[in-house]
Enzyme design. Structure first.
Site, PDB file in Angstrom:
ATOM      1  N   ASP A 153       0.351  -6.329  -3.407  1.00  0.00           N
ATOM      2  CA  ASP A 153      -0.378  -7.562  -3.703  1.00  0.00           C
ATOM      3  C   ASP A 153       0.021  -8.620  -2.683  1.00  0.00           C
ATOM      4  OD1 ASP A 153       1.677  -9.677  -5.308  1.00  0.00           O
ATOM      5  OD2 ASP A 153       2.318  -7.596  -5.199  1.00  0.00           O
TER       6      ASP A 153
ATOM      7  N   ASP B 213       1.597 -11.366  -3.420  1.00  0.00           N
ATOM      8  CA  ASP B 213       2.522 -12.220  -4.143  1.00  0.00           C
ATOM      9  C   ASP B 213       1.702 -13.323  -4.818  1.00  0.00           C
ATOM     10  OD1 ASP B 213       5.338 -12.360  -4.808  1.00  0.00           O
ATOM     11  OD2 ASP B 213       5.383 -14.259  -3.750  1.00  0.00           O
TER      12      ASP B 213
END
Length: 281
Positions: A206, A208
């Site tokens: 991802d 973050d």
């Protein structure tokens, strides 16, 4: 010998021809899981599951010292770790792989950071904490597979187990970090203390939480779902690596303790000399 430390979702290695399973004890306690010695491709390897066979250990609960010591005692001289990471750099998209060559320690002192102390004074150099030969080996085989991989990456290690705040994410980006994770410290530094060549393959799950677009701020279930789907890339890469000859071990890593220990050997207890001898192999 090469060792593989499996991270989230990698508690065993497919197609590994198991030769024997070890349940070692160490002066630093028990490792996270039994250590499997097996044959894959052209190599005998050791395999350890960082979070335990049932993924029962949070990052700050992992006995990193026991893991690294046990692998060294069984003959490991090179380690490849597998880790989930969050991306702090737009170029490192979810699903990409990243191989750090620098580390930023943002843990909070809950982990035992060193083998030494208690009467043994040692200061190892970690200016260049990973094995350049392993990084180049990984990069070369990823290119052959057409797998997107990023090198020249700085890994920020945070304490966890919670995911970070936006303020923390922006701070780490401003500090020059490219990915963030919870497990590579103190693992990378203990490997250096044990004179083991080390590199990690990080799987970006991802972005973050630093992006302004809230749809990019995924939940833990989504993170681990993407991670599991990306594990196949890591499996393919490991199989490609293990079909090739291992790269050379760097002399400066394999002799890291030669000038780092300040305490005279004569001042050590028999027990201290015994475990230090293992690290010096």
């Amino acid at each position: 010998m090469l060792a593989v430390i499996g991270g989230t979702g990698l508690s065993q290695m497919a197609q590994l021809d198991v030769i024997e399973t070890h349940q070692p004890t160490t002066p630093f306690g028990a490792p996270s899981s039994p250590i499997v010695r097996g044959r894959l491709g052209n190599h005998d390897i050791l395999f350890l599951s960082r979070h335990g066979a049932r993924h029962q250990y949070l990052p700050h609960e992992v006995n990193y010292r026991a893991n690294i010591f046990a692998l060294k005692a069984l003959g490991a001289t090179q380690i490849i770790g597998i880790s989930a990471v969050g991306s702090l750099d737009e170029a490192i998209a979810p699903g990409h792989l990243a191989v750090p060559d620098q580390y930023f320690d943002w843990t909070r002192g809950r982990r035992e950071p060193t083998f030494f102390g208690g009467g043994v004074a040692v200061h190892v150099s970690t200016a260049n904490p990973v094995s350049a030969n392993l990084v180049q080996w990984i990069e070369r085989h990823a290119a052959r597979l057409g797998t997107t991989i990023h090198t020249g990456v700085t890994y920020a290690c945070v304490e966890g187990p919670r995911l970070g705040t936006r303020a923390e994410s922006h701070f780490l980006r401003q500090a020059g970090c490219h990915v963030v994770g919870m497990t590579n410290v103190p693992e990378v530094f203990l490997a250096r203390e044990a004179q083991i060549c080390y590199a990690t393959i990080g799987i970006a799950t991802d972005y973050d939480c630093w992006m302004d677009d809230p749809t990019k701020h995924v939940q833990a279930t989504e993170i681990f779902g993407l991670y599991r789907s990306s594990l196949e890339k890591a499996h393919q890469l490991l199989h490609a690596l293990l079909s090739d000859e291992r790269p050379a071990e760097e002399r400066d890593i394999r002799t890291a303790l030669q000038y780092a220990m300040l305490t005279p050997v004569a001042a050590l207890s028999d027990q201290q000399r015994e475990w230090i001898t293992v690290l010096q192999r």
